[in-house]
Design a protein around this motif. Structure first.
Motif, PDB file in Angstrom:
ATOM      1  N   GLY A  29       0.778  -1.234   0.000  1.00  0.00           N
ATOM      2  CA  GLY A  29       0.000   0.000   0.000  1.00  0.00           C
ATOM      3  C   GLY A  29       0.810   1.284   0.000  1.00  0.00           C
ATOM      4  N   GLU A  30       2.146   1.198  -0.058  1.00  0.00           N
ATOM      5  CA  GLU A  30       2.964   2.419  -0.073  1.00  0.00           C
ATOM      6  C   GLU A  30       3.503   2.645  -1.477  1.00  0.00           C
ATOM      7  N   ARG A  31       4.034   3.846  -1.708  1.00  0.00           N
ATOM      8  CA  ARG A  31       4.509   4.180  -3.055  1.00  0.00           C
ATOM      9  C   ARG A  31       6.010   3.965  -3.206  1.00  0.00           C
ATOM     10  N   VAL A  32       6.578   3.118  -2.389  1.00  0.00           N
ATOM     11  CA  VAL A  32       7.991   2.730  -2.525  1.00  0.00           C
ATOM     12  C   VAL A  32       8.074   1.209  -2.597  1.00  0.00           C
ATOM     13  N   THR A  33       9.172   0.717  -3.147  1.00  0.00           N
ATOM     14  CA  THR A  33       9.361  -0.734  -3.167  1.00  0.00           C
ATOM     15  C   THR A  33       9.908  -1.174  -1.809  1.00  0.00           C
ATOM     16  N   MET A  34       9.902  -2.480  -1.586  1.00  0.00           N
ATOM     17  CA  MET A  34      10.439  -3.007  -0.327  1.00  0.00           C
ATOM     18  C   MET A  34      11.907  -2.620  -0.155  1.00  0.00           C
ATOM     19  N   ALA A  35      12.694  -2.754  -1.241  1.00  0.00           N
ATOM     20  CA  ALA A  35      14.114  -2.432  -1.126  1.00  0.00           C
ATOM     21  C   ALA A  35      14.303  -0.943  -0.838  1.00  0.00           C
ATOM     22  N   GLU A  36      13.560  -0.092  -1.550  1.00  0.00           N
ATOM     23  CA  GLU A  36      13.658   1.357  -1.290  1.00  0.00           C
ATOM     24  C   GLU A  36      13.322   1.650   0.167  1.00  0.00           C
ATOM     25  N   HIS A  37      12.279   1.006   0.646  1.00  0.00           N
ATOM     26  CA  HIS A  37      11.833   1.247   2.023  1.00  0.00           C
ATOM     27  C   HIS A  37      12.901   0.843   3.041  1.00  0.00           C
ATOM     28  N   MET A  38      13.466  -0.330   2.866  1.00  0.00           N
ATOM     29  CA  MET A  38      14.456  -0.793   3.853  1.00  0.00           C
ATOM     30  C   MET A  38      15.762   0.001   3.732  1.00  0.00           C
ATOM     31  N   LEU A  39      16.135   0.363   2.505  1.00  0.00           N
ATOM     32  CA  LEU A  39      17.359   1.161   2.319  1.00  0.00           C
ATOM     33  C   LEU A  39      17.162   2.589   2.844  1.00  0.00           C
ATOM     34  N   GLN A  40      15.971   3.146   2.662  1.00  0.00           N
ATOM     35  CA  GLN A  40      15.705   4.478   3.228  1.00  0.00           C
ATOM     36  C   GLN A  40      15.737   4.435   4.755  1.00  0.00           C
ATOM     37  N   SER A  41      15.223   3.361   5.334  1.00  0.00           N
ATOM     38  CA  SER A  41      15.269   3.204   6.802  1.00  0.00           C
ATOM     39  C   SER A  41      16.715   3.184   7.290  1.00  0.00           C
ATOM     40  N   ALA A  42      17.537   2.388   6.618  1.00  0.00           N
ATOM     41  CA  ALA A  42      18.946   2.278   7.007  1.00  0.00           C
ATOM     42  C   ALA A  42      19.647   3.623   6.866  1.00  0.00           C
ATOM     43  N   ARG A  43      19.315   4.344   5.802  1.00  0.00           N
ATOM     44  CA  ARG A  43      19.939   5.649   5.552  1.00  0.00           C
ATOM     45  C   ARG A  43      19.604   6.633   6.672  1.00  0.00           C
ATOM     46  N   LEU A  44      18.340   6.630   7.111  1.00  0.00           N
ATOM     47  CA  LEU A  44      17.933   7.522   8.198  1.00  0.00           C
ATOM     48  C   LEU A  44      18.696   7.172   9.477  1.00  0.00           C
ATOM     49  N   ALA A  45      18.858   5.892   9.736  1.00  0.00           N
ATOM     50  CA  ALA A  45      19.624   5.447  10.919  1.00  0.00           C
ATOM     51  C   ALA A  45      21.076   5.901  10.807  1.00  0.00           C
ATOM     52  N   GLU A  46      21.606   5.752   9.612  1.00  0.00           N
ATOM     53  CA  GLU A  46      23.004   6.123   9.373  1.00  0.00           C
ATOM     54  C   GLU A  46      23.200   7.628   9.548  1.00  0.00           C
ATOM     55  N   MET A  47      22.251   8.418   9.082  1.00  0.00           N
ATOM     56  CA  MET A  47      22.379   9.872   9.193  1.00  0.00           C
ATOM     57  C   MET A  47      22.324  10.333  10.648  1.00  0.00           C
ATOM     58  N   GLU A  48      21.725   9.500  11.511  1.00  0.00           N
ATOM     59  CA  GLU A  48      21.713   9.824  12.946  1.00  0.00           C
ATOM     60  C   GLU A  48      22.870   9.163  13.683  1.00  0.00           C
ATOM     61  N   ASP A  49      23.808   8.596  12.953  1.00  0.00           N
ATOM     62  CA  ASP A  49      24.929   7.896  13.586  1.00  0.00           C
ATOM     63  C   ASP A  49      24.442   6.896  14.628  1.00  0.00           C
ATOM     64  N   ALA A  50      23.474   6.086  14.238  1.00  0.00           N
ATOM     65  CA  ALA A  50      22.827   5.183  15.187  1.00  0.00           C
ATOM     66  C   ALA A  50      23.716   4.000  15.593  1.00  0.00           C
ATOM     67  N   GLY A  51      24.822   3.802  14.909  1.00  0.00           N
ATOM     68  CA  GLY A  51      25.706   2.682  15.233  1.00  0.00           C
ATOM     69  C   GLY A  51      25.406   1.473  14.361  1.00  0.00           C
ATOM     70  N   ASP A  52      26.413   0.613  14.193  1.00  0.00           N
ATOM     71  CA  ASP A  52      26.291  -0.523  13.275  1.00  0.00           C
ATOM     72  C   ASP A  52      25.056  -1.378  13.538  1.00  0.00           C
ATOM     73  N   GLU A  53      24.841  -1.720  14.815  1.00  0.00           N
ATOM     74  CA  GLU A  53      23.779  -2.678  15.114  1.00  0.00           C
ATOM     75  C   GLU A  53      22.389  -2.125  14.776  1.00  0.00           C
TER      76      GLU A  53
END
Ligand SMILES: [Fe+2]
Length: 192
Positions: A29-53
């Protein structure tokens, strides 16, 4: 490479392969693919320096939608599991609780935020409101207390926010390859 048996040498390639073959599927139901969604999530975490885990956690948080890809012994009675349970079940052999717990709690975190943050509900997409109802609606007070008792609950909430924001059509991110070394690092540290 054969993936009949998963081990610490092939698990990252195995996950890369899932992203490659299945990533173009739409995210319910969203306008992104699964890969886009998971990669965007990881990118947001990375931009906050959330740490590897926690970055690994964000990247893999919806992998439970693909557990039919995993060899049978990776999942005990998998197919009827909710995706938030199935993902951690298959990842637990390779990733520490700091990765799998926020994944396991990411649906609970939505129900938690709906209970404690009046503004949060308004941020949810239509599809996410629909699934909220199926998932049990906002938490009760007792459920809120139980959720807060989990040492990983804060990270689960952080991940939930990235999850909600990672639905931007057309937004470009680094690809899976960018995160492969990070995943291997987390695995090697855990299995050492
Ligand atoms: Fe998600």
């Amino acid at each position: 490479m054969s993936f009949n048996t998963l081990n610490r040498e092939n698990i990252v390639d195995f996950i890369a392969n899932i992203f490659e073959r299945r990533g173009a599927e739409s995210y319910l139901g969203e306008r992104v693919t699964m890969a886009e969604h998971m990669l965007q999530s990881a990118r947001l975490a990375e931009m906050e320096d959330a740490g590897d885990e926690l970055i690994a956690s964000a990247l893999l948080h919806d992998i439970g939608h693909y557990t039919n890809e995993f060899p049978e012994d990776a999942l005990e009675k998998g197919q009827d599991n909710h995706h938030e349970d199935a993902g951690p079940q298959v990842l637990a052999a390779f990733f520490p609780p700091a990765v799998t717990e926020p994944i396991r709690l990411h649906v609970a975190a939505k129900r938690y935020l709906c209970a404690v943050d009046p503004d949060y509900f308004g941020r949810l997409s239509d599809a996410s409101v629909h699934t909220l109802n199926l998932q049990g609606g906002p938490m009760s007070e007792d459920e809120v207390d139980a959720f807060r008792a989990n040492p990983h609950h804060r990270n689960a909430v952080r991940m939930r926010i990235w999850d909600d924001d990672a639905k931007v059509p057309g937004q470009t991110t680094p690809g899976f390859d960018h995160y492969a070394p990070l995943l291997q690092r987390v695995i090697d540290l855990y299995l050492e």
